[in-house]
Design a protein around this motif. Structure first.
Motif, PDB file in Angstrom:
ATOM      1  N   LEU A 230      29.169  48.658  41.647  1.00 25.20           N
ATOM      2  CA  LEU A 230      30.376  47.482  42.319  1.00 25.20           C
ATOM      3  C   LEU A 230      30.841  47.140  40.791  1.00 25.20           C
ATOM      4  N   HIS A 231      32.336  47.053  41.657  1.00 18.85           N
ATOM      5  CA  HIS A 231      33.046  46.339  39.995  1.00 18.85           C
ATOM      6  C   HIS A 231      32.645  44.887  39.542  1.00 18.85           C
ATOM      7  N   LEU A 232      32.727  44.099  40.564  1.00 14.62           N
ATOM      8  CA  LEU A 232      32.099  42.573  40.589  1.00 14.62           C
ATOM      9  C   LEU A 232      33.103  41.411  39.235  1.00 14.62           C
ATOM     10  N   ASP A 233      34.103  42.289  39.432  1.00 17.81           N
ATOM     11  CA  ASP A 233      35.705  41.266  38.473  1.00 17.81           C
ATOM     12  C   ASP A 233      36.926  42.029  39.499  1.00 17.81           C
ATOM     13  N   VAL A 234      36.705  41.942  40.476  1.00 22.64           N
ATOM     14  CA  VAL A 234      38.298  42.175  41.163  1.00 22.64           C
ATOM     15  C   VAL A 234      39.255  40.667  41.386  1.00 22.64           C
ATOM     16  N   LYS A 235      39.946  41.026  40.767  1.00 21.73           N
ATOM     17  CA  LYS A 235      41.044  39.676  40.323  1.00 21.73           C
ATOM     18  C   LYS A 235      42.612  40.428  39.720  1.00 21.73           C
ATOM     19  N   PRO A 236      43.797  39.992  39.836  1.00 20.59           N
ATOM     20  CA  PRO A 236      44.828  40.200  39.658  1.00 20.59           C
ATOM     21  C   PRO A 236      45.018  40.578  38.648  1.00 20.59           C
ATOM     22  N   GLU A 237      44.271  39.621  37.003  1.00 16.97           N
ATOM     23  CA  GLU A 237      44.219  40.966  36.226  1.00 16.97           C
ATOM     24  C   GLU A 237      43.515  41.629  35.803  1.00 16.97           C
ATOM     25  N   ASN A 238      42.855  42.613  36.469  1.00 18.16           N
ATOM     26  CA  ASN A 238      42.046  43.610  36.492  1.00 18.16           C
ATOM     27  C   ASN A 238      42.800  44.747  37.056  1.00 18.16           C
ATOM     28  N   ILE A 239      43.522  44.460  38.303  1.00 23.39           N
ATOM     29  CA  ILE A 239      44.618  45.406  38.855  1.00 23.39           C
ATOM     30  C   ILE A 239      45.736  45.950  38.399  1.00 23.39           C
ATOM     31  N   LEU A 240      46.019  47.459  38.221  1.00 20.65           N
ATOM     32  CA  LEU A 240      47.423  47.851  36.949  1.00 20.65           C
ATOM     33  C   LEU A 240      48.600  47.600  37.584  1.00 20.65           C
ATOM     34  N   ILE A 241      49.681  47.766  37.473  1.00 22.62           N
ATOM     35  CA  ILE A 241      50.745  48.488  38.623  1.00 22.62           C
ATOM     36  C   ILE A 241      51.305  49.292  37.415  1.00 22.62           C
ATOM     37  N   GLY A 285      21.554  37.785  44.900  1.00 23.27           N
ATOM     38  CA  GLY A 285      21.791  38.429  44.374  1.00 23.27           C
ATOM     39  C   GLY A 285      22.938  39.338  44.803  1.00 23.27           C
ATOM     40  N   VAL A 286      23.595  39.781  44.686  1.00 24.28           N
ATOM     41  CA  VAL A 286      24.732  40.609  45.172  1.00 24.28           C
ATOM     42  C   VAL A 286      24.780  42.104  45.433  1.00 24.28           C
ATOM     43  N   SER A 287      25.569  42.389  46.352  1.00 24.58           N
ATOM     44  CA  SER A 287      25.626  44.132  46.854  1.00 24.58           C
ATOM     45  C   SER A 287      27.595  44.400  47.044  1.00 24.58           C
ATOM     46  N   GLU A 288      27.646  45.465  47.345  1.00 19.88           N
ATOM     47  CA  GLU A 288      29.264  45.443  47.782  1.00 19.88           C
ATOM     48  C   GLU A 288      30.465  44.743  48.741  1.00 19.88           C
ATOM     49  N   LYS A 289      29.261  44.016  49.441  1.00 18.18           N
ATOM     50  CA  LYS A 289      29.784  42.501  50.198  1.00 18.18           C
ATOM     51  C   LYS A 289      30.584  41.605  49.038  1.00 18.18           C
ATOM     52  N   SER A 290      29.935  41.536  47.813  1.00 16.33           N
ATOM     53  CA  SER A 290      30.582  40.852  47.061  1.00 16.33           C
ATOM     54  C   SER A 290      32.188  41.150  46.123  1.00 16.33           C
ATOM     55  N   ASP A 291      32.005  42.518  46.548  1.00 19.07           N
ATOM     56  CA  ASP A 291      34.091  43.455  45.165  1.00 19.07           C
ATOM     57  C   ASP A 291      34.677  42.383  47.077  1.00 19.07           C
ATOM     58  N   ILE A 292      33.746  42.478  47.937  1.00 16.48           N
ATOM     59  CA  ILE A 292      34.862  42.128  49.069  1.00 16.48           C
ATOM     60  C   ILE A 292      34.916  40.925  49.153  1.00 16.48           C
TER      61      ILE A 292
END
Length: 449
Positions: A230-241, A285-292
């Motif tokens: 689980l990544h748990l911090d998916v956001k534009p700042e953590n996506i690199l180009i 609690g968290v799961s992969e659905k939290s990343d989604i």
């Protein structure tokens, strides 16, 4: 050094014995005592000479053997290093190597709550980003989470961990490949680029491709690893180009590993406001659905070129602030059949090609992903199939658009460490302003900014 000392002692003994023989010859003439002394001294001289010769030959052979072993050891280390590199296994760097690579940590790329990132160049010319993690307990936890999550996985859309360095009682370092074009937020939000931070307005077709890239990376983490990550911090700042404008998912400091038989894990709330799933904030609690959920929020920001939650100031009185929730605006535009009005106006004004069917598909997928009920959200594997057009995307069910994130409004009174409560809105006060109050380590750790 020892050989030289032994040779000096041997020569001294021989010279001393020769002098003693000469003195005995002068004082004792050719008497019987003189011949006894001379014979004994000559025997000792021969013994010392023979021992010196044998010792010299032994040490020459030893040096040759040591040289051979060192040469073979170097070859083994080179081969081992090569095999580790081919296999993608992180290597252990010496601290001096990182100091030299970063020019004593001069080129700062980004800084977060407990970590700083510096650009460096290794001795072989490879550009790297060195993440320095500070703090004892907190830093150790982030270091272990990041290494455990990313060290053993390889995917074209996941950042590559090249190595690490740990100092006893000091900071910890993670060495990543350097991604030249910065983070996604600089390419979708206006006014984010600077001289030291690449950015601009990403075209629609590139945004759509980035959406697929991120979905594939998360799908790999959720479905194709031995343990679900689980990544748990998916956001534009953590996506690199990268240089080809492909997406690279980075920053695994908050990651969690889940067994295949686990459905949820309990963890503290340490993500970034505006992207946290309701069940996480309600401590279910968290799961992969939290990343989604987080991914769906990112999709909407990519579509509109703005933060999902913004505030409009109506004067100095804080009570007159008007909050705008972009997912609700998108849903309303979808109902009205005016979805193109929700697209980043810079793209519309530039007159570029915008595939309205892709816009509709992306909106449908995003609204499915941000459903409050986790069971209604699709898996990331299904999201990839939807975005690639391999399966039809049904219209998502209506949602109340409740954002369970006190970290956006409650901060006005209590600061960043407030406990979460149910709120109507969330996230950022101005879509041109980065996350200023977050308990994540959230920085674009490998971007050139």
């Amino acid at each position: 050094m020892e050989d030289k000392k032994a040779n000096i002692i041997a020569v001294t003994i021989i010279i001393g014995l020769i002098i003693f023989i000469i003195v005995a010859r002068v004082s004792l003439k050719l008497s019987k005592a003189f011949f006894l002394i001379a014979g004994a001294d000559i025997a000792v001289i021969l013994a010392v000479f023979v021992c010196t010769v044998i010792r010299g030959r032994y040490h020459r052979r030893r040096r040759l053997l040591e040289k051979k072993l060192v040469s073979e050891g170097q070859e083994l280390r080179i081969e081992y290093s090569f095999l580790r590199k081919v296999a993608g296994v992180p290597i252990k760097f010496r601290h001096k190597e990182l100091v030299d690579a970063t020019d004593n940590f001069q080129a700062l790329l980004g800084q977060g709550a407990s970590a700083s990132v510096f650009k460096g160049i290794l001795s072989d010319g490879t550009s790297v980003a060195v993440k320095q993690i500070e703090g004892e307990e907190h830093g150790e936890k982030e270091f272990k989470s990041e290494v455990a999550a990313i060290a053993s996985v390889q995917h074209v859309n996941l950042v590559r961990l090249m190595g690490y360095c740990c100092l006893p009682g000091g900071p910890r370092f993670l060495v990543y490949e350097f991604i030249p074009n910065g983070s996604l937020d600089s390419w979708i939000f206006p006014g984010r680029e600077t001289r030291n931070r690449p950015g601009g307005c990403l075209s629609w077709d590139l945004r759509y491709r980035v959406a697929i890239d991120v979905a594939k990376a998360l799908s790999y983490l959720h479905h194709d690893c031995r343990s679900r990550i689980l990544h748990l911090d998916v956001k534009p700042e953590n996506i690199l180009i990268d240089e080809n404008y492909r997406a690279i998912v980075a920053d695994f400091g908050l990651s969690k590993l889940m067994g295949k038989d686990e459905s949820r894990v309990i963890t503290t709330i340490r993500g970034t406001k505006g992207y946290l799933a309701p069940e996480w904030l309600l401590e279910h609690g968290v799961s992969e659905k939290s990343d989604i959920y987080s991914y769906g929020m990112v999709l909407l920001e990519m579509i509109g070129g703005r933060r999902n939650v913004t505030v409009i100031e109506n004067g100095p009185d804080k009570s007159q602030r008007k909050w705008q929730y972009f997912p609700k605006i998108v849903r309303d535009k979808l109902r009205e059949g005016k979805l193109i009005e929700a697209v980043d106006q810079r793209l519309v004004e530039a007159g570029g090609i915008i595939d309205e069917r892709q816009v509709k598909r992306l909106v449908h997928v995003a609204l499915w992903c941000i459903q409050e009920r986790a069971k209604l959200r699709p898996s990331m594997a299904q999201v990839v199939e939807m975005l690639e057009g391999r399966v039809a995307v049904d219209e998502p069910p209506d949602t109340q658009m409740i954002v369970v994130d006190l970290l956006s409004i409650y901060e006005e009174n209590s600061g960043c460490d407030a406990r979460p409560k149910i709120a109507a809105m969330g996230s950022h006060k101005d879509y041109n302003i980065p996350n200023s109050c977050s308990s994540s380590f959230a920085m674009s750790v490998l971007s050139g900014r």
